[in-house]
Design a protein around this motif. Sequence first.
Motif, PDB file in Angstrom:
ATOM      1  N   ARG A 128       0.835  -1.212   0.000  1.00  0.00           N
ATOM      2  CA  ARG A 128       0.000   0.000   0.000  1.00  0.00           C
ATOM      3  C   ARG A 128       0.866   1.257   0.000  1.00  0.00           C
ATOM      4  NH1 ARG A 128      -2.742  -3.146   4.031  1.00  0.00           N
ATOM      5  NH2 ARG A 128      -4.740  -3.973   3.212  1.00  0.00           N
ATOM      6  N   VAL A 185       2.294   1.744  -3.527  1.00  0.00           N
ATOM      7  CA  VAL A 185       1.273   2.257  -4.467  1.00  0.00           C
ATOM      8  C   VAL A 185       0.955   3.712  -4.179  1.00  0.00           C
ATOM      9  CG1 VAL A 185      -1.123   2.010  -5.202  1.00  0.00           C
ATOM     10  CG2 VAL A 185       0.296  -0.028  -4.885  1.00  0.00           C
ATOM     11  N   LEU A 186       0.835   4.078  -2.903  1.00  0.00           N
ATOM     12  CA  LEU A 186       0.536   5.459  -2.531  1.00  0.00           C
ATOM     13  C   LEU A 186       1.656   6.394  -2.969  1.00  0.00           C
ATOM     14  CD1 LEU A 186      -1.317   7.461  -1.104  1.00  0.00           C
ATOM     15  CD2 LEU A 186      -0.147   6.906   1.046  1.00  0.00           C
ATOM     16  N   THR A 187       2.901   5.948  -2.765  1.00  0.00           N
ATOM     17  CA  THR A 187       4.040   6.771  -3.194  1.00  0.00           C
ATOM     18  C   THR A 187       4.037   6.977  -4.706  1.00  0.00           C
ATOM     19  OG1 THR A 187       5.354   5.924  -1.342  1.00  0.00           O
ATOM     20  CG2 THR A 187       6.541   6.976  -3.152  1.00  0.00           C
ATOM     21  N   TRP A 188       3.740   5.912  -5.428  1.00  0.00           N
ATOM     22  CA  TRP A 188       3.696   6.016  -6.891  1.00  0.00           C
ATOM     23  C   TRP A 188       2.580   6.954  -7.354  1.00  0.00           C
ATOM     24  CZ3 TRP A 188       5.998   5.813 -11.262  1.00  0.00           C
ATOM     25  CH2 TRP A 188       5.282   5.716 -12.447  1.00  0.00           C
ATOM     26  N   LEU A 189       1.421   6.870  -6.693  1.00  0.00           N
ATOM     27  CA  LEU A 189       0.303   7.749  -7.057  1.00  0.00           C
ATOM     28  C   LEU A 189       0.644   9.212  -6.785  1.00  0.00           C
ATOM     29  CD1 LEU A 189      -2.772   5.684  -5.794  1.00  0.00           C
ATOM     30  CD2 LEU A 189      -2.013   6.038  -8.155  1.00  0.00           C
ATOM     31  N   LEU A 190       1.279   9.484  -5.650  1.00  0.00           N
ATOM     32  CA  LEU A 190       1.659  10.861  -5.334  1.00  0.00           C
ATOM     33  C   LEU A 190       2.702  11.380  -6.326  1.00  0.00           C
ATOM     34  CD1 LEU A 190       1.873  10.721  -1.417  1.00  0.00           C
ATOM     35  CD2 LEU A 190       0.119  11.824  -2.836  1.00  0.00           C
ATOM     36  N   SER A 230       3.112  10.346  -9.393  1.00  0.00           N
ATOM     37  CA  SER A 230       2.428  10.540 -10.679  1.00  0.00           C
ATOM     38  C   SER A 230       1.644  11.848 -10.677  1.00  0.00           C
ATOM     39  CB  SER A 230       1.496   9.352 -10.952  1.00  0.00           C
ATOM     40  OG  SER A 230       2.216   8.143 -11.016  1.00  0.00           O
ATOM     41  N   LEU A 231       1.001  12.159  -9.546  1.00  0.00           N
ATOM     42  CA  LEU A 231       0.246  13.404  -9.444  1.00  0.00           C
ATOM     43  C   LEU A 231       1.153  14.618  -9.592  1.00  0.00           C
ATOM     44  CD1 LEU A 231      -2.405  14.881  -8.864  1.00  0.00           C
ATOM     45  CD2 LEU A 231      -1.887  14.674  -6.421  1.00  0.00           C
ATOM     46  N   GLY A 274       1.341   5.704 -15.852  1.00  0.00           N
ATOM     47  CA  GLY A 274       0.442   5.708 -14.703  1.00  0.00           C
ATOM     48  C   GLY A 274      -0.649   4.661 -14.793  1.00  0.00           C
ATOM     49  N   LYS A 275      -0.981   4.221 -16.031  1.00  0.00           N
ATOM     50  CA  LYS A 275      -2.044   3.236 -16.205  1.00  0.00           C
ATOM     51  C   LYS A 275      -1.517   1.791 -16.109  1.00  0.00           C
ATOM     52  CE  LYS A 275      -5.093   6.133 -18.987  1.00  0.00           C
ATOM     53  NZ  LYS A 275      -5.810   6.264 -20.287  1.00  0.00           N
TER      54      LYS A 275
END
Length: 209
Positions: A5, A8-13, A15-16, A207-208
């Motif tokens: 988790r 994934v959270l680090t990657w999402l941030l 990417s943002l 990102g996808k």
Amino acid sequence: MDSGRLLVLTWLLASLVFMTSYSGILTSMLTVPRVTIPIDSISDLVAQSDLSWRLEAGTMMFNILGDSKKKNYNLALSEMDGTIYTCWATREELVAGEFAAICDYTSQRKVMSWDFRNTGQCHLYITRETIYFSQLSMLFRINSSYLEGANKIVQRLVEGGLLDHWLSQDLRYATQCLRPPTSDPYLLKQSLPFEALLGPAFMVFAGKL
């Protein structure tokens, strides 16, 4: 798992942050295109060989450039391509791009105004570097009997705002050509090259995954 988790959270941030950065870059490229001015100073003028330049004959510009301690000013005088009578007299050659001219600011704006009034386009620009400012004046013989009366008339014209009004009327069409190049609507409509979109497209694709 908690470690998954966190990853994934680090990657999402990340990417943002990347997407926001690229969005800002694209927005700036679309709204304020980069315009390169090839000649914007005396240094730029003497460093290139594609465009020749001339001076107005019999003006104080010869003394300003020749007596200056700046090497570029001396080169502008020694490497010039002859002289012209006035910038106004050679306005058609200037618009055609046959050569550049070093003139006083008022004459430059007058030629710009004439060009825009007749063509509806701006074919000339004035460099940001200023060599000297010109003043409008009248010349009289020493101890002339007309001098005192002329001074009173000129003072009334200046204080009444008539001189500035007449000058602005004569040069009113030059205002459009004195705007910065980035305000040109034609430049704002230019499309971006495909290479400019590769970075954001790659980030969206990554990102996808």
